[in-house]
Write a protein that holds these residues in place. Structure first.
Motif, PDB file in Angstrom:
ATOM      1  N   ALA A 140     -33.413  29.959   6.696  1.00 52.58           N
ATOM      2  CA  ALA A 140     -33.625  29.659   8.108  1.00 52.58           C
ATOM      3  C   ALA A 140     -33.602  28.151   8.328  1.00 52.58           C
ATOM      4  CB  ALA A 140     -34.963  30.235   8.556  1.00 52.58           C
ATOM      5  N   ARG A 141     -33.368  27.735   9.575  1.00 47.77           N
ATOM      6  CA  ARG A 141     -33.315  26.311   9.887  1.00 47.77           C
ATOM      7  C   ARG A 141     -34.656  25.652   9.526  1.00 47.77           C
ATOM      8  NH1 ARG A 141     -33.271  23.062  15.660  1.00 47.77           N
ATOM      9  NH2 ARG A 141     -32.604  21.059  14.757  1.00 47.77           N
ATOM     10  N   PRO A 142     -34.643  24.650   8.647  1.00 53.09           N
ATOM     11  CA  PRO A 142     -35.899  24.006   8.247  1.00 53.09           C
ATOM     12  C   PRO A 142     -36.397  23.001   9.286  1.00 53.09           C
ATOM     13  CG  PRO A 142     -34.070  23.068   7.020  1.00 53.09           C
ATOM     14  CD  PRO A 142     -33.494  24.160   7.871  1.00 53.09           C
ATOM     15  N   ARG A 143     -37.704  22.901   9.380  1.00 54.27           N
ATOM     16  CA  ARG A 143     -38.295  21.843  10.205  1.00 54.27           C
ATOM     17  C   ARG A 143     -38.267  20.522   9.454  1.00 54.27           C
ATOM     18  NH1 ARG A 143     -43.947  24.572  11.101  1.00 54.27           N
ATOM     19  NH2 ARG A 143     -43.399  25.118   8.961  1.00 54.27           N
ATOM     20  N   LEU A 144     -38.654  20.554   8.164  1.00 55.57           N
ATOM     21  CA  LEU A 144     -38.717  19.322   7.375  1.00 55.57           C
ATOM     22  C   LEU A 144     -38.046  19.518   6.031  1.00 55.57           C
ATOM     23  CD1 LEU A 144     -39.705  16.418   6.845  1.00 55.57           C
ATOM     24  CD2 LEU A 144     -41.849  17.405   5.993  1.00 55.57           C
ATOM     25  N   VAL A 145     -37.075  18.667   5.753  1.00 57.19           N
ATOM     26  CA  VAL A 145     -36.450  18.568   4.438  1.00 57.19           C
ATOM     27  C   VAL A 145     -36.890  17.253   3.811  1.00 57.19           C
ATOM     28  CG1 VAL A 145     -34.266  18.292   3.192  1.00 57.19           C
ATOM     29  CG2 VAL A 145     -34.447  19.962   5.050  1.00 57.19           C
ATOM     30  N   VAL A 146     -37.270  17.286   2.549  1.00 58.46           N
ATOM     31  CA  VAL A 146     -37.624  16.083   1.800  1.00 58.46           C
ATOM     32  C   VAL A 146     -36.579  15.876   0.714  1.00 58.46           C
ATOM     33  CG1 VAL A 146     -39.389  14.921   0.413  1.00 58.46           C
ATOM     34  CG2 VAL A 146     -40.075  16.511   2.232  1.00 58.46           C
ATOM     35  N   ASP A 147     -35.955  14.719   0.710  1.00 55.20           N
ATOM     36  CA  ASP A 147     -34.952  14.375  -0.297  1.00 55.20           C
ATOM     37  C   ASP A 147     -35.564  13.343  -1.236  1.00 55.20           C
ATOM     38  OD1 ASP A 147     -32.623  14.075  -1.738  1.00 55.20           O
ATOM     39  OD2 ASP A 147     -31.683  12.731  -0.287  1.00 55.20           O
ATOM     40  N   VAL A 148     -35.880  13.777  -2.441  1.00 54.78           N
ATOM     41  CA  VAL A 148     -36.580  12.947  -3.426  1.00 54.78           C
ATOM     42  C   VAL A 148     -35.560  12.156  -4.248  1.00 54.78           C
ATOM     43  CG1 VAL A 148     -38.138  12.967  -5.403  1.00 54.78           C
ATOM     44  CG2 VAL A 148     -38.467  14.607  -3.532  1.00 54.78           C
ATOM     45  N   ALA A 149     -35.804  10.850  -4.394  1.00 54.40           N
ATOM     46  CA  ALA A 149     -34.869   9.957  -5.085  1.00 54.40           C
ATOM     47  C   ALA A 149     -33.506  10.047  -4.418  1.00 54.40           C
ATOM     48  CB  ALA A 149     -34.794  10.273  -6.572  1.00 54.40           C
ATOM     49  N   THR A 150     -33.481   9.758  -3.138  1.00 52.16           N
ATOM     50  CA  THR A 150     -32.297   9.962  -2.301  1.00 52.16           C
ATOM     51  C   THR A 150     -31.121   9.074  -2.669  1.00 52.16           C
ATOM     52  OG1 THR A 150     -31.574  10.138   0.020  1.00 52.16           O
ATOM     53  CG2 THR A 150     -33.035   8.311  -0.517  1.00 52.16           C
ATOM     54  N   GLY A 151     -31.365   7.939  -3.331  1.00 55.13           N
ATOM     55  CA  GLY A 151     -30.266   7.029  -3.633  1.00 55.13           C
ATOM     56  C   GLY A 151     -29.651   6.510  -2.346  1.00 55.13           C
ATOM     57  N   THR A 152     -28.349   6.671  -2.199  1.00 56.31           N
ATOM     58  CA  THR A 152     -27.677   6.226  -0.982  1.00 56.31           C
ATOM     59  C   THR A 152     -27.549   7.354   0.039  1.00 56.31           C
ATOM     60  OG1 THR A 152     -25.474   6.631  -1.890  1.00 56.31           O
ATOM     61  CG2 THR A 152     -26.412   4.428  -2.206  1.00 56.31           C
ATOM     62  N   GLY A 153     -28.328   8.415  -0.150  1.00 57.14           N
ATOM     63  CA  GLY A 153     -28.474   9.422   0.893  1.00 57.14           C
ATOM     64  C   GLY A 153     -27.523  10.589   0.872  1.00 57.14           C
ATOM     65  N   PHE A 154     -26.805  10.821  -0.227  1.00 56.96           N
ATOM     66  CA  PHE A 154     -25.831  11.905  -0.248  1.00 56.96           C
ATOM     67  C   PHE A 154     -26.451  13.252   0.124  1.00 56.96           C
ATOM     68  CE2 PHE A 154     -23.143   9.293  -3.318  1.00 56.96           C
ATOM     69  CZ  PHE A 154     -22.140   9.066  -2.386  1.00 56.96           C
ATOM     70  N   ALA A 155     -27.565  13.612  -0.517  1.00 60.23           N
ATOM     71  CA  ALA A 155     -28.167  14.920  -0.256  1.00 60.23           C
ATOM     72  C   ALA A 155     -28.796  14.970   1.130  1.00 60.23           C
ATOM     73  CB  ALA A 155     -29.200  15.256  -1.327  1.00 60.23           C
TER      74      ALA A 155
ATOM     75  N   ALA B 195     -27.934   3.467   2.179  1.00 62.85           N
ATOM     76  CA  ALA B 195     -28.033   4.735   2.897  1.00 62.85           C
ATOM     77  C   ALA B 195     -28.136   4.504   4.399  1.00 62.85           C
ATOM     78  CB  ALA B 195     -29.241   5.519   2.397  1.00 62.85           C
ATOM     79  N   ALA B 196     -28.999   3.588   4.798  1.00 62.57           N
ATOM     80  CA  ALA B 196     -29.200   3.317   6.219  1.00 62.57           C
ATOM     81  C   ALA B 196     -27.937   2.787   6.874  1.00 62.57           C
ATOM     82  CB  ALA B 196     -30.358   2.330   6.400  1.00 62.57           C
ATOM     83  N   ALA B 197     -27.110   2.080   6.108  1.00 64.63           N
ATOM     84  CA  ALA B 197     -25.859   1.560   6.662  1.00 64.63           C
ATOM     85  C   ALA B 197     -24.890   2.683   7.000  1.00 64.63           C
ATOM     86  CB  ALA B 197     -25.215   0.595   5.669  1.00 64.63           C
ATOM     87  N   LYS B 198     -25.035   3.832   6.338  1.00 66.73           N
ATOM     88  CA  LYS B 198     -24.180   4.988   6.621  1.00 66.73           C
ATOM     89  C   LYS B 198     -24.742   5.865   7.735  1.00 66.73           C
ATOM     90  CE  LYS B 198     -24.175   6.313   2.227  1.00 66.73           C
ATOM     91  NZ  LYS B 198     -23.867   7.086   1.002  1.00 66.73           N
ATOM     92  N   ALA B 199     -25.985   5.611   8.138  1.00 67.25           N
ATOM     93  CA  ALA B 199     -26.665   6.482   9.093  1.00 67.25           C
ATOM     94  C   ALA B 199     -26.020   6.537  10.483  1.00 67.25           C
ATOM     95  CB  ALA B 199     -28.136   6.091   9.201  1.00 67.25           C
ATOM     96  N   PRO B 200     -25.479   5.446  11.033  1.00 70.93           N
ATOM     97  CA  PRO B 200     -24.866   5.580  12.364  1.00 70.93           C
ATOM     98  C   PRO B 200     -23.784   6.656  12.421  1.00 70.93           C
ATOM     99  CG  PRO B 200     -25.185   3.269  11.849  1.00 70.93           C
ATOM    100  CD  PRO B 200     -25.512   4.031  10.591  1.00 70.93           C
ATOM    101  N   ALA B 201     -23.045   6.822  11.342  1.00 71.69           N
ATOM    102  CA  ALA B 201     -22.023   7.864  11.308  1.00 71.69           C
ATOM    103  C   ALA B 201     -22.581   9.193  10.824  1.00 71.69           C
ATOM    104  CB  ALA B 201     -20.864   7.436  10.401  1.00 71.69           C
ATOM    105  N   GLY B 202     -23.431   9.165   9.803  1.00 73.19           N
ATOM    106  CA  GLY B 202     -23.914  10.401   9.197  1.00 73.19           C
ATOM    107  C   GLY B 202     -25.139  10.999   9.849  1.00 73.19           C
ATOM    108  N   ASP B 203     -25.869  10.197  10.624  1.00 76.26           N
ATOM    109  CA  ASP B 203     -27.112  10.649  11.261  1.00 76.26           C
ATOM    110  C   ASP B 203     -27.229  10.014  12.641  1.00 76.26           C
ATOM    111  OD1 ASP B 203     -29.688  11.635  11.762  1.00 76.26           O
ATOM    112  OD2 ASP B 203     -30.659  10.009  10.644  1.00 76.26           O
ATOM    113  N   PRO B 204     -26.308  10.333  13.550  1.00 76.71           N
ATOM    114  CA  PRO B 204     -26.279   9.626  14.836  1.00 76.71           C
ATOM    115  C   PRO B 204     -27.504   9.828  15.704  1.00 76.71           C
ATOM    116  CG  PRO B 204     -24.766  11.493  14.846  1.00 76.71           C
ATOM    117  CD  PRO B 204     -25.218  11.322  13.433  1.00 76.71           C
ATOM    118  N   ASP B 205     -28.215  10.957  15.522  1.00 74.69           N
ATOM    119  CA  ASP B 205     -29.412  11.162  16.341  1.00 74.69           C
ATOM    120  C   ASP B 205     -30.702  10.785  15.623  1.00 74.69           C
ATOM    121  OD1 ASP B 205     -29.093  13.260  14.618  1.00 74.69           O
ATOM    122  OD2 ASP B 205     -29.447  14.836  16.100  1.00 74.69           O
TER     123      ASP B 205
END
Length: 207
Positions: free
Chosen positions: A36-51, A77-87
């Motif tokens: 089901a659609r998760p409310r909260l996902v935690v990405d541990v050791a995210t690196g540059t945010g792939f997962a 990771a944050a530099a990729k956020a405007p395209a990968g996480d626009p909201d």
């Protein structure tokens, strides 16, 4: 700054050049599409945010907390956020993998792509703590036969977690933390020149 943070800060600028990291993250997250659609996902050791980015695309969570000790990795990771996480659903946190700064039972999904062998055996029980009953953990870890770190890198690895040789060893990591049931799949190598297979593991907190 801790030694692991220094090491991964130094690797950050070329981390995205390796297709292995992206491929593993996407395969790992794809295995959770039936949930089901998760409310909260935690990405541990995210690196540059792939997962973290893969989770947005595949799982459509309300919020993602992406944690890493490396400030430089998080900058990438944050530099990729405007395209990968626009909201702006991903929250980037410079923090250790253990303990996680989250309350008990707060998360629906915990991800850890290509990093558990760098963190150690204390991580899966911490995932179980922050997951709600029925919450799911997904992690990848190298296949021992393909894992050939330099002597210097091997010295820096945690001594409490062995890289598994087979599916049973990968499954045991999850079961030892009380995460059941468990599914395990071995990946195919991305490159024939540098074969690096991983075990993908999906597990659950009992309801």
């Amino acid at each position: 700054m801790t030694p692991p943070a220094i090491r991964f800060d130094a690797a950050a600028d070329t981390y995205d050049d390796d297709p292995h990291h992206l491929g593993i993250a996407r395969e790992l997250v794809d295995g959770l599409r039936t949930a089901a659609r998760p409310r909260l996902v935690v990405d541990v050791a995210t690196g540059t945010g792939f997962a973290a980015f893969a989770a947005l695309e595949a799982l459509d969570p309300q919020h993602v907390v992406a944690v890493d000790v490396s400030a430089r990795m998080l900058e990438r990771a944050a530099a990729k956020a405007p395209a990968g996480d626009p909201d702006g659903r991903i929250e980037w946190r410079e923090a250790p993998a253990v303990p996680l700064e989250l309350p008990d039972g707060a998360a629906d999904v915990v991800l850890c792509a290509s990093a558990l062998h760098l963190i150690g055996a204390t991580a899966p029980p911490e995932w179980r703590r922050v997951l709600r009953p029925g919450g799911r953990a997904a992690f990848s870890i190298p296949v021992a036969a393909d894992f050939q770190p330099s002597p210097e890198f091997r010295e820096a690895l945690p001594s409490d977690l062995a890289v598994p040789a087979d599916e049973a060893g990968a499954e045991h990591i999850a079961r030892a933390a009380g995460l059941v049931p468990v599914a395990v799949r071995r990946t195919a190598p991305v490159s024939a020149e540098r074969p690096r297979r991983s075990f993908l593991v999906w597990a659950q907190v009992p309801r």
